[in-house]
Design a protein around this motif. Structure first.
Motif, PDB file in Angstrom:
ATOM      1  N   ASP A  19       0.803  -1.227   0.000  1.00 48.22           N
ATOM      2  CA  ASP A  19       0.000   0.000   0.000  1.00 48.22           C
ATOM      3  C   ASP A  19       0.838   1.281   0.000  1.00 48.22           C
ATOM      4  O   ASP A  19       0.279   2.370   0.013  1.00 48.22           O
ATOM      5  N   ASN A  20       2.148   1.147   0.021  1.00 50.85           N
ATOM      6  CA  ASN A  20       3.013   2.326   0.112  1.00 50.85           C
ATOM      7  C   ASN A  20       4.064   2.357  -0.989  1.00 50.85           C
ATOM      8  O   ASN A  20       5.246   2.586  -0.732  1.00 50.85           O
ATOM      9  N   GLU A  21       3.624   2.164  -2.220  1.00 49.03           N
ATOM     10  CA  GLU A  21       4.512   2.246  -3.383  1.00 49.03           C
ATOM     11  C   GLU A  21       5.791   1.437  -3.169  1.00 49.03           C
ATOM     12  O   GLU A  21       6.858   1.977  -2.882  1.00 49.03           O
ATOM     13  N   ALA A  22       5.657   0.138  -3.336  1.00 42.89           N
ATOM     14  CA  ALA A  22       6.744  -0.796  -3.040  1.00 42.89           C
ATOM     15  C   ALA A  22       8.050  -0.451  -3.762  1.00 42.89           C
ATOM     16  O   ALA A  22       9.129  -0.608  -3.185  1.00 42.89           O
ATOM     17  N   LYS A  23       7.977   0.035  -4.994  1.00 39.56           N
ATOM     18  CA  LYS A  23       9.215   0.367  -5.728  1.00 39.56           C
ATOM     19  C   LYS A  23       9.954   1.526  -5.062  1.00 39.56           C
ATOM     20  O   LYS A  23      11.164   1.479  -4.867  1.00 39.56           O
ATOM     21  N   VAL A  24       9.209   2.559  -4.710  1.00 37.56           N
ATOM     22  CA  VAL A  24       9.811   3.726  -4.055  1.00 37.56           C
ATOM     23  C   VAL A  24      10.339   3.331  -2.678  1.00 37.56           C
ATOM     24  O   VAL A  24      11.441   3.710  -2.283  1.00 37.56           O
ATOM     25  N   LEU A  25       9.537   2.554  -1.952  1.00 36.76           N
ATOM     26  CA  LEU A  25       9.937   2.095  -0.621  1.00 36.76           C
ATOM     27  C   LEU A  25      11.221   1.273  -0.695  1.00 36.76           C
ATOM     28  O   LEU A  25      12.139   1.472   0.101  1.00 36.76           O
ATOM     29  N   ALA A  26      11.285   0.347  -1.638  1.00 34.32           N
ATOM     30  CA  ALA A  26      12.474  -0.499  -1.779  1.00 34.32           C
ATOM     31  C   ALA A  26      13.716   0.346  -2.040  1.00 34.32           C
ATOM     32  O   ALA A  26      14.783   0.088  -1.480  1.00 34.32           O
ATOM     33  N   ALA A  27      13.570   1.361  -2.883  1.00 35.75           N
ATOM     34  CA  ALA A  27      14.713   2.238  -3.173  1.00 35.75           C
ATOM     35  C   ALA A  27      15.171   2.966  -1.911  1.00 35.75           C
ATOM     36  O   ALA A  27      16.374   3.087  -1.655  1.00 35.75           O
ATOM     37  N   LYS A  28      14.225   3.448  -1.117  1.00 38.85           N
ATOM     38  CA  LYS A  28      14.585   4.133   0.133  1.00 38.85           C
ATOM     39  C   LYS A  28      15.286   3.200   1.104  1.00 38.85           C
ATOM     40  O   LYS A  28      16.143   3.620   1.870  1.00 38.85           O
ATOM     41  N   MET A  29      14.882   1.925   1.070  1.00 39.20           N
ATOM     42  CA  MET A  29      15.455   0.942   1.992  1.00 39.20           C
ATOM     43  C   MET A  29      16.765   0.353   1.471  1.00 39.20           C
ATOM     44  O   MET A  29      17.465  -0.351   2.210  1.00 39.20           O
ATOM     45  N   GLY A  30      17.076   0.606   0.194  1.00 39.28           N
ATOM     46  CA  GLY A  30      18.304   0.073  -0.386  1.00 39.28           C
ATOM     47  C   GLY A  30      18.223  -1.405  -0.712  1.00 39.28           C
ATOM     48  O   GLY A  30      19.226  -2.125  -0.640  1.00 39.28           O
ATOM     49  N   VAL A  31      17.021  -1.887  -1.038  1.00 36.55           N
ATOM     50  CA  VAL A  31      16.838  -3.293  -1.421  1.00 36.55           C
ATOM     51  C   VAL A  31      16.146  -3.330  -2.779  1.00 36.55           C
ATOM     52  O   VAL A  31      15.504  -2.368  -3.194  1.00 36.55           O
ATOM     53  N   ALA A  32      16.263  -4.450  -3.443  1.00 35.22           N
ATOM     54  CA  ALA A  32      15.605  -4.617  -4.734  1.00 35.22           C
ATOM     55  C   ALA A  32      14.096  -4.718  -4.534  1.00 35.22           C
ATOM     56  O   ALA A  32      13.629  -5.332  -3.567  1.00 35.22           O
ATOM     57  N   HIS A  33      13.369  -4.117  -5.440  1.00 33.63           N
ATOM     58  CA  HIS A  33      11.907  -4.099  -5.386  1.00 33.63           C
ATOM     59  C   HIS A  33      11.335  -5.515  -5.300  1.00 33.63           C
ATOM     60  O   HIS A  33      10.499  -5.827  -4.440  1.00 33.63           O
ATOM     61  N   VAL A  34      11.791  -6.407  -6.159  1.00 35.33           N
ATOM     62  CA  VAL A  34      11.285  -7.785  -6.190  1.00 35.33           C
ATOM     63  C   VAL A  34      11.641  -8.500  -4.885  1.00 35.33           C
ATOM     64  O   VAL A  34      10.821  -9.237  -4.328  1.00 35.33           O
ATOM     65  N   SER A  35      12.828  -8.246  -4.387  1.00 39.96           N
ATOM     66  CA  SER A  35      13.255  -8.867  -3.126  1.00 39.96           C
ATOM     67  C   SER A  35      12.359  -8.430  -1.975  1.00 39.96           C
ATOM     68  O   SER A  35      11.955  -9.254  -1.138  1.00 39.96           O
ATOM     69  N   LEU A  36      12.024  -7.145  -1.925  1.00 41.46           N
ATOM     70  CA  LEU A  36      11.148  -6.645  -0.861  1.00 41.46           C
ATOM     71  C   LEU A  36       9.769  -7.298  -0.953  1.00 41.46           C
ATOM     72  O   LEU A  36       9.204  -7.720   0.053  1.00 41.46           O
ATOM     73  N   LEU A  37       9.244  -7.373  -2.151  1.00 39.76           N
ATOM     74  CA  LEU A  37       7.929  -8.005  -2.334  1.00 39.76           C
ATOM     75  C   LEU A  37       7.961  -9.475  -1.926  1.00 39.76           C
ATOM     76  O   LEU A  37       7.028  -9.972  -1.279  1.00 39.76           O
ATOM     77  N   GLN A  38       9.027 -10.177  -2.280  1.00 43.10           N
ATOM     78  CA  GLN A  38       9.143 -11.588  -1.897  1.00 43.10           C
ATOM     79  C   GLN A  38       9.253 -11.744  -0.385  1.00 43.10           C
ATOM     80  O   GLN A  38       8.612 -12.602   0.208  1.00 43.10           O
ATOM     81  N   ARG A  39      10.061 -10.910   0.226  1.00 39.19           N
ATOM     82  CA  ARG A  39      10.247 -10.996   1.675  1.00 39.19           C
ATOM     83  C   ARG A  39       8.982 -10.639   2.436  1.00 39.19           C
ATOM     84  O   ARG A  39       8.723 -11.178   3.510  1.00 39.19           O
ATOM     85  N   ALA A  40       8.195  -9.708   1.911  1.00 39.62           N
ATOM     86  CA  ALA A  40       6.971  -9.278   2.591  1.00 39.62           C
ATOM     87  C   ALA A  40       5.818 -10.247   2.379  1.00 39.62           C
ATOM     88  O   ALA A  40       4.821 -10.170   3.089  1.00 39.62           O
ATOM     89  N   ASN A  41       5.957 -11.153   1.430  1.00 32.28           N
ATOM     90  CA  ASN A  41       4.889 -12.099   1.129  1.00 32.28           C
ATOM     91  C   ASN A  41       4.865 -13.225   2.165  1.00 32.28           C
ATOM     92  O   ASN A  41       5.768 -14.059   2.198  1.00 32.28           O
ATOM     93  N   PRO A  42       3.827 -13.288   3.000  1.00 29.81           N
ATOM     94  CA  PRO A  42       3.792 -14.328   4.039  1.00 29.81           C
ATOM     95  C   PRO A  42       3.595 -15.735   3.472  1.00 29.81           C
ATOM     96  O   PRO A  42       3.814 -16.718   4.178  1.00 29.81           O
ATOM     97  N   ASP A  43       3.221 -15.839   2.205  1.00 29.74           N
ATOM     98  CA  ASP A  43       3.026 -17.148   1.579  1.00 29.74           C
ATOM     99  C   ASP A  43       4.311 -17.685   0.952  1.00 29.74           C
ATOM    100  O   ASP A  43       4.329 -18.799   0.431  1.00 29.74           O
ATOM    101  N   ASN A  44       5.376 -16.907   0.994  1.00 38.08           N
ATOM    102  CA  ASN A  44       6.650 -17.309   0.427  1.00 38.08           C
ATOM    103  C   ASN A  44       7.531 -17.848   1.545  1.00 38.08           C
ATOM    104  O   ASN A  44       8.075 -17.082   2.350  1.00 38.08           O
ATOM    105  N   ASP A  45       7.689 -19.163   1.608  1.00 39.79           N
ATOM    106  CA  ASP A  45       8.476 -19.783   2.683  1.00 39.79           C
ATOM    107  C   ASP A  45       9.983 -19.598   2.507  1.00 39.79           C
ATOM    108  O   ASP A  45      10.745 -19.770   3.452  1.00 39.79           O
ATOM    109  N   ALA A  46      10.418 -19.229   1.305  1.00 37.46           N
ATOM    110  CA  ALA A  46      11.850 -19.113   1.036  1.00 37.46           C
ATOM    111  C   ALA A  46      12.428 -17.774   1.491  1.00 37.46           C
ATOM    112  O   ALA A  46      13.631 -17.644   1.643  1.00 37.46           O
ATOM    113  N   HIS A  47      11.582 -16.762   1.673  1.00 36.98           N
ATOM    114  CA  HIS A  47      12.065 -15.428   2.025  1.00 36.98           C
ATOM    115  C   HIS A  47      11.253 -14.878   3.191  1.00 36.98           C
ATOM    116  O   HIS A  47      10.052 -15.090   3.269  1.00 36.98           O
ATOM    117  N   HIS A  48      11.906 -14.160   4.070  1.00 36.65           N
ATOM    118  CA  HIS A  48      11.229 -13.539   5.213  1.00 36.65           C
ATOM    119  C   HIS A  48      11.789 -12.147   5.446  1.00 36.65           C
ATOM    120  O   HIS A  48      12.965 -11.891   5.197  1.00 36.65           O
TER     121      HIS A  48
END
Length: 140
Positions: free
Chosen positions: A14-43
């Motif tokens: 809900d907070n513009e994941a691409k912009v947020l990822a850039a501010k956090m210094g992480v890749a956009h796709v990585s942030l989305l994967q890590r935030a996905n509670p259904d993804n057991d490979a990333h947290h």
């Protein structure tokens, strides 16, 4: 736990994941994967969660975590800073009032319920004046 994880994901989505990822210094796709509670490979790590909270101001994850443990998350009202000398005078006055309340309560060698409440009230006033003093120092 699911409510907390979903709140983390929603805060990212809900907070513009691409912009947020850039501010956090992480890749956009990585942030989305890590935030996905259904993804057991990333947290999300604690550092990632801190970045989400810091850069979005979205407190849903904290609120969900607090509720999970039976607490309410309530924003603290920040005291308005004062000129340091004014703040110091107020702290001194409140400490003096506390001293008088304790002295009066001990006059008869017995502290009754009313006197305890008065002392607690004065302690609270001291805490509040110290909060203002801290805000004043930060603003100076």
């Amino acid at each position: 736990m699911d409510d907390f994880l979903r709140a983390c994901q929603n805060a990212v989505l809900d907070n513009e994941a691409k912009v947020l990822a850039a501010k956090m210094g992480v890749a956009h796709v990585s942030l989305l994967q890590r935030a996905n509670p259904d993804n057991d490979a990333h947290h999300l790590t604690v550092e990632h969660l801190f970045g989400v909270l810091l850069h979005t101001g979205d407190m849903r994850p904290l609120r969900a975590l607090a509720e999970q443990f039976g607490f309410d998350l309530v924003a603290k009202d920040s005291p308005k800073p004062q000129v340091l000398t004014t703040s110091l005078i107020n702290v001194s006055k409140e400490v003096a009032d506390l001293t008088i309340a304790v002295h009066d309560a001990l006059a008869d060698n017995h502290v009754n319920a009313f006197e305890k409440n008065m002392i607690r009230q004065e302690i609270n006033h001291v805490r509040q004046s110290l909060d203002v003093m801290e805000a004043s120092v930060k603003a100076a």
